[in-house]
Design a protein around this motif. Structure first.
Motif, PDB file in Angstrom:
ATOM      1  N   VAL A 165       0.839  -1.194   0.000  1.00 48.32           N
ATOM      2  CA  VAL A 165       0.000   0.000   0.000  1.00 48.32           C
ATOM      3  C   VAL A 165       0.875   1.245   0.000  1.00 48.32           C
ATOM      4  O   VAL A 165       0.626   2.213  -0.737  1.00 48.32           O
ATOM      5  CB  VAL A 165      -0.940   0.002   1.221  1.00 48.32           C
ATOM      6  CG1 VAL A 165      -1.812   1.247   1.224  1.00 48.32           C
ATOM      7  CG2 VAL A 165      -1.802  -1.255   1.237  1.00 48.32           C
ATOM      8  N   ALA A 166       1.929   1.237   0.827  1.00 42.52           N
ATOM      9  CA  ALA A 166       2.819   2.388   0.893  1.00 42.52           C
ATOM     10  C   ALA A 166       3.530   2.623  -0.440  1.00 42.52           C
ATOM     11  O   ALA A 166       3.698   3.762  -0.883  1.00 42.52           O
ATOM     12  CB  ALA A 166       3.838   2.184   2.009  1.00 42.52           C
ATOM     13  N   LEU A 167       3.933   1.534  -1.098  1.00 45.22           N
ATOM     14  CA  LEU A 167       4.575   1.666  -2.403  1.00 45.22           C
ATOM     15  C   LEU A 167       3.584   2.112  -3.466  1.00 45.22           C
ATOM     16  O   LEU A 167       3.879   2.966  -4.305  1.00 45.22           O
ATOM     17  CB  LEU A 167       5.203   0.333  -2.816  1.00 45.22           C
ATOM     18  CG  LEU A 167       6.447  -0.115  -2.039  1.00 45.22           C
ATOM     19  CD1 LEU A 167       6.812  -1.541  -2.429  1.00 45.22           C
ATOM     20  CD2 LEU A 167       7.607   0.819  -2.307  1.00 45.22           C
ATOM     21  N   GLY A 168       2.390   1.532  -3.420  1.00 43.17           N
ATOM     22  CA  GLY A 168       1.401   1.826  -4.454  1.00 43.17           C
ATOM     23  C   GLY A 168       0.904   3.251  -4.419  1.00 43.17           C
ATOM     24  O   GLY A 168       0.750   3.899  -5.456  1.00 43.17           O
ATOM     25  N   ARG A 169       0.652   3.774  -3.210  1.00 43.53           N
ATOM     26  CA  ARG A 169       0.057   5.113  -3.136  1.00 43.53           C
ATOM     27  C   ARG A 169       1.020   6.197  -3.620  1.00 43.53           C
ATOM     28  O   ARG A 169       0.604   7.307  -3.929  1.00 43.53           O
ATOM     29  CB  ARG A 169      -0.416   5.411  -1.718  1.00 43.53           C
ATOM     30  CG  ARG A 169       0.680   5.564  -0.694  1.00 43.53           C
ATOM     31  CD  ARG A 169       0.122   5.668   0.698  1.00 43.53           C
ATOM     32  NE  ARG A 169       1.186   5.647   1.692  1.00 43.53           N
ATOM     33  CZ  ARG A 169       1.047   5.194   2.921  1.00 43.53           C
ATOM     34  NH1 ARG A 169      -0.099   4.705   3.314  1.00 43.53           N
ATOM     35  NH2 ARG A 169       2.066   5.207   3.762  1.00 43.53           N
ATOM     36  N   LYS A 170       2.327   5.881  -3.684  1.00 46.15           N
ATOM     37  CA  LYS A 170       3.275   6.824  -4.260  1.00 46.15           C
ATOM     38  C   LYS A 170       3.123   6.898  -5.774  1.00 46.15           C
ATOM     39  O   LYS A 170       3.515   7.885  -6.391  1.00 46.15           O
ATOM     40  CB  LYS A 170       4.713   6.417  -3.911  1.00 46.15           C
ATOM     41  CG  LYS A 170       5.053   6.544  -2.430  1.00 46.15           C
ATOM     42  CD  LYS A 170       6.487   6.132  -2.173  1.00 46.15           C
ATOM     43  CE  LYS A 170       6.836   6.272  -0.696  1.00 46.15           C
ATOM     44  NZ  LYS A 170       8.235   5.858  -0.419  1.00 46.15           N
ATOM     45  N   ASN A 171       2.561   5.839  -6.362  1.00 46.54           N
ATOM     46  CA  ASN A 171       2.398   5.788  -7.813  1.00 46.54           C
ATOM     47  C   ASN A 171       0.968   6.139  -8.241  1.00 46.54           C
ATOM     48  O   ASN A 171       0.770   6.972  -9.116  1.00 46.54           O
ATOM     49  CB  ASN A 171       2.779   4.399  -8.335  1.00 46.54           C
ATOM     50  CG  ASN A 171       4.264   4.128  -8.186  1.00 46.54           C
ATOM     51  OD1 ASN A 171       5.075   5.036  -8.227  1.00 46.54           O
ATOM     52  ND2 ASN A 171       4.624   2.874  -7.999  1.00 46.54           N
ATOM     53  N   TRP A 172      -0.029   5.438  -7.622  1.00 49.63           N
ATOM     54  CA  TRP A 172      -1.387   5.756  -8.048  1.00 49.63           C
ATOM     55  C   TRP A 172      -2.022   6.859  -7.216  1.00 49.63           C
ATOM     56  O   TRP A 172      -3.194   7.216  -7.403  1.00 49.63           O
ATOM     57  CB  TRP A 172      -2.281   4.519  -8.080  1.00 49.63           C
ATOM     58  CG  TRP A 172      -2.107   3.459  -7.047  1.00 49.63           C
ATOM     59  CD1 TRP A 172      -1.443   2.278  -7.186  1.00 49.63           C
ATOM     60  CD2 TRP A 172      -2.676   3.420  -5.724  1.00 49.63           C
ATOM     61  NE1 TRP A 172      -1.536   1.531  -6.030  1.00 49.63           N
ATOM     62  CE2 TRP A 172      -2.289   2.202  -5.120  1.00 49.63           C
ATOM     63  CE3 TRP A 172      -3.457   4.297  -4.990  1.00 49.63           C
ATOM     64  CZ2 TRP A 172      -2.654   1.839  -3.833  1.00 49.63           C
ATOM     65  CZ3 TRP A 172      -3.823   3.951  -3.697  1.00 49.63           C
ATOM     66  CH2 TRP A 172      -3.424   2.736  -3.142  1.00 49.63           C
ATOM     67  N   LEU A 173      -1.255   7.443  -6.295  1.00 54.34           N
ATOM     68  CA  LEU A 173      -1.545   8.712  -5.625  1.00 54.34           C
ATOM     69  C   LEU A 173      -2.736   8.689  -4.674  1.00 54.34           C
ATOM     70  O   LEU A 173      -2.621   9.102  -3.530  1.00 54.34           O
ATOM     71  CB  LEU A 173      -1.749   9.834  -6.659  1.00 54.34           C
ATOM     72  CG  LEU A 173      -0.563  10.090  -7.600  1.00 54.34           C
ATOM     73  CD1 LEU A 173      -0.904  11.227  -8.558  1.00 54.34           C
ATOM     74  CD2 LEU A 173       0.685  10.412  -6.813  1.00 54.34           C
ATOM     75  N   HIS A 174      -3.911   8.217  -5.103  1.00 55.61           N
ATOM     76  CA  HIS A 174      -5.073   8.278  -4.231  1.00 55.61           C
ATOM     77  C   HIS A 174      -6.153   7.308  -4.708  1.00 55.61           C
ATOM     78  O   HIS A 174      -6.092   6.783  -5.810  1.00 55.61           O
ATOM     79  CB  HIS A 174      -5.648   9.699  -4.175  1.00 55.61           C
ATOM     80  CG  HIS A 174      -5.907  10.292  -5.526  1.00 55.61           C
ATOM     81  ND1 HIS A 174      -5.407  11.506  -5.908  1.00 55.61           N
ATOM     82  CD2 HIS A 174      -6.595   9.840  -6.606  1.00 55.61           C
ATOM     83  CE1 HIS A 174      -5.772  11.777  -7.142  1.00 55.61           C
ATOM     84  NE2 HIS A 174      -6.502  10.782  -7.586  1.00 55.61           N
ATOM     85  N   VAL A 175      -7.124   7.096  -3.831  1.00 58.55           N
ATOM     86  CA  VAL A 175      -8.325   6.350  -4.191  1.00 58.55           C
ATOM     87  C   VAL A 175      -9.297   7.346  -4.803  1.00 58.55           C
ATOM     88  O   VAL A 175      -9.483   8.458  -4.296  1.00 58.55           O
ATOM     89  CB  VAL A 175      -8.938   5.670  -2.952  1.00 58.55           C
ATOM     90  CG1 VAL A 175     -10.259   4.997  -3.304  1.00 58.55           C
ATOM     91  CG2 VAL A 175      -7.959   4.646  -2.391  1.00 58.55           C
ATOM     92  N   GLY A 176      -9.938   6.962  -5.911  1.00 60.41           N
ATOM     93  CA  GLY A 176     -10.707   7.908  -6.704  1.00 60.41           C
ATOM     94  C   GLY A 176     -11.942   8.463  -6.039  1.00 60.41           C
ATOM     95  O   GLY A 176     -12.372   9.581  -6.354  1.00 60.41           O
ATOM     96  N   SER A 177     -12.548   7.720  -5.108  1.00 65.98           N
ATOM     97  CA  SER A 177     -13.770   8.200  -4.446  1.00 65.98           C
ATOM     98  C   SER A 177     -14.002   7.387  -3.189  1.00 65.98           C
ATOM     99  O   SER A 177     -13.366   6.348  -2.972  1.00 65.98           O
ATOM    100  CB  SER A 177     -14.982   8.080  -5.378  1.00 65.98           C
ATOM    101  OG  SER A 177     -15.283   6.712  -5.624  1.00 65.98           O
TER     102      SER A 177
END
Length: 480
Positions: free
Chosen positions: A412-424
């Motif tokens: 999750v920590a790695l992913g949120r640096k790339n996909w930035l945020h949850v859309g809604s």
């Protein structure tokens, strides 16, 4: 004193931004335990020497170099035979015979090949009576009905985002480069959300299975969420994670970090819950719930104290003492002990270290150590958590730390640096469902692609009882 606290905070900030994040002490810091260190008395050095036999009996494992790694046996082999051009003997001129082969192996790859799958369904009608209706072969169930992409492309998109941390805009660019087809990011996002929607009933079944366990670990992390309320800024939501060591894990999406999240998830569960010192976990579950602490978090506080004061012998010795606890468990794993045997081994070899850690923390709190300094906070945290930390020596199935739960948070920590945020906000539970499946498959050593390809098509047509048999653990057990 206030200046010292401020200097420590400034140093902690610089270390967080620019320094190493490792929690391993350097050799230079360990040398401070020697006789010439003025912060260590002769009696303390003698006390450390008494423990030398224990630490030497349980050394850090050093694996020998395996040499050239053998390629996995499960990979298919494609043979290529290189024949000799000269088939005549250099001595007598007669034709030579094949006596064997010299074999070598290399890992190879066939580049991904995109193609258009054309499905033709046969239609039949009766030409004799012309009264019958036209019949047509039914379509097989698909993940995205009437969608542009096949199940394999949809699954690749999900795995690319949540296993390989590739944001959707980058995957869209890759597809356009390889196929010449421009697919919008919104379309890719629709595929991902469809998968998350289908997996939610499976994750609910996983939650029910988890709550039958007697021991769980929990942790939480932040995840930004777009609110679409005109403010133009993301809301900081949280993903709470509950898992069974060696088993499945479930992520729960919540907008806040309050006690409501674990209260709702755990319900009246009565078991052993291991967490860090976050107070939101207090008072959750049933009346018989046992709350256990994490020695890795206590150790981390003293590691932080060493980072801001590298020559502080008191802080270094506390880290070394806590390292000894983990060395005991490492030796138990090395010997293949059962949970009951490990607990007895832990009590025999680590109990003395635990008593000494408590005495040292009390001494640090009572001597001239600033309460707001890094070392003072570490000692206070450990003493406040002491009852929960000692429970690691009361229950055989409990680990010394909840590092397994923390490791599950790293994607999750790695992913949120790339996909930035949850859309809604609505997308949050769907993202949590996908993460639950991906992390559970990783823990169980199950292929995520194979699992999703087998489970997703037609999943929305199954009954709840059928869905309950499709959790990663049950699916994997059925194929053994």
């Amino acid at each position: 004193m206030k200046i010292q606290v401020l200097e420590e905070r400034l140093r902690q900030r610089r270390i967080h931004l620019l320094g190493p994040h490792s929690e391993t002490l350097s050799n230079l810091q360990l040398e401070l335990l020697a006789d010439e260190e003025p912060g260590v008395t002769a009696d303390e050095v003698a006390a450390e020497a008494k423990r030398e036999a224990i630490t030497k009996a349980l050394p850090r494992e050093r694996k020998s170099h395996p040499g050239r790694e053998r390629l996995p046996e499960n990979l298919p082999r494609v043979e290529r035979v290189i024949r000799c051009e000269d088939k005549l003997c250099a001595a007598c001129g007669r034709e030579t015979s094949v006596i064997g082969y010299d074999e070598s192996e290399q890992l190879d790859v066939e580049p991904a090949r995109y193609f258009v799958r054309v499905t033709k369904r046969e239609k039949r009608a009766c030409h004799g009576c012309q009264q019958g209706t036209v019949t047509m072969a039914p379509l097989e169930p698909r993940i995205v009905e009437k969608g542009l992409a096949s199940d394999a492309v949809v699954i690749d998109t999900v795995v690319g985002k949540y296993c390989d941390h590739l944001p959707l805009y980058r995957q869209a660019a890759m597809l356009e480069r390889e196929t010449g087809l421009e697919i919008s990011r919104a379309t890719l996002d629709g595929w991902v959300m469809r998968v998350g929607e289908l997996l939610q009933p499976v994750v609910q079944a996983m939650r029910k299975d988890l709550l039958t366990a007697t021991y769980l670990q929990a942790d939480e992390t932040t995840v930004p969420v777009q609110m679409h309320d005109g403010r133009g800024s993301n809301h900081q939501a949280y993903l709470w994670q509950y898992g069974k060591p060696g088993g499945e894990t479930v992520f729960d999406f919540c907008l806040g970090r309050g006690r409501e999240g674990p209260l709702k998830f755990l319900g009246k569960w009565d078991g052993i819950l291991q967490t860090d010192g976050y107070q939101a976990y207090d008072g959750v579950g049933g009346p018989k719930l046992v709350h256990v602490g994490c020695w890795a978090h206590a150790r981390r506080k003293f590691v932080d104290a060493v980072k801001v004061q590298p020559q502080d012998g008191d802080a270094i010795k506390m880290v070394v003492r806590m390292d000894a606890l983990f060395l005991v468990d490492r030796e138990a794993r090395k010997q293949g002990m059962t949970a009951a045997e490990r607990l007895a081994f832990r009590r025999e070899h680590a109990r003395e270290w635990v008593d000494e850690i408590q005495q040292a923390c009390r001494a640090l709190s009572s001597k001239q150590v600033l309460p707001q300094s890094a070392l003072g906070k570490a000692a206070t945290y450990t003493l406040n958590m002491w009852t929960k930390l000692e429970r690691c020596f009361e229950y055989d199935e409990v680990e010394l730390s909840n590092n397994l739960a923390e490791n599950s948070m790293r994607p999750v920590a790695l992913g949120r640096k790339n996909w930035l945020h949850v859309g809604s906000v609505k997308a949050g539970p769907k993202v949590a469902a996908i993460l639950s499946i991906v992390e559970s498959c990783r823990r169980l050593d199950v292929s995520v692609k194979q699992y999703l390809a087998d489970v997703l098509p037609g999943l929305d047509r199954r009954t709840l009882n059928q869905v309950a048999e499709l959790t990663p653990a049950r699916w994997s057990a059925a194929r053994r």
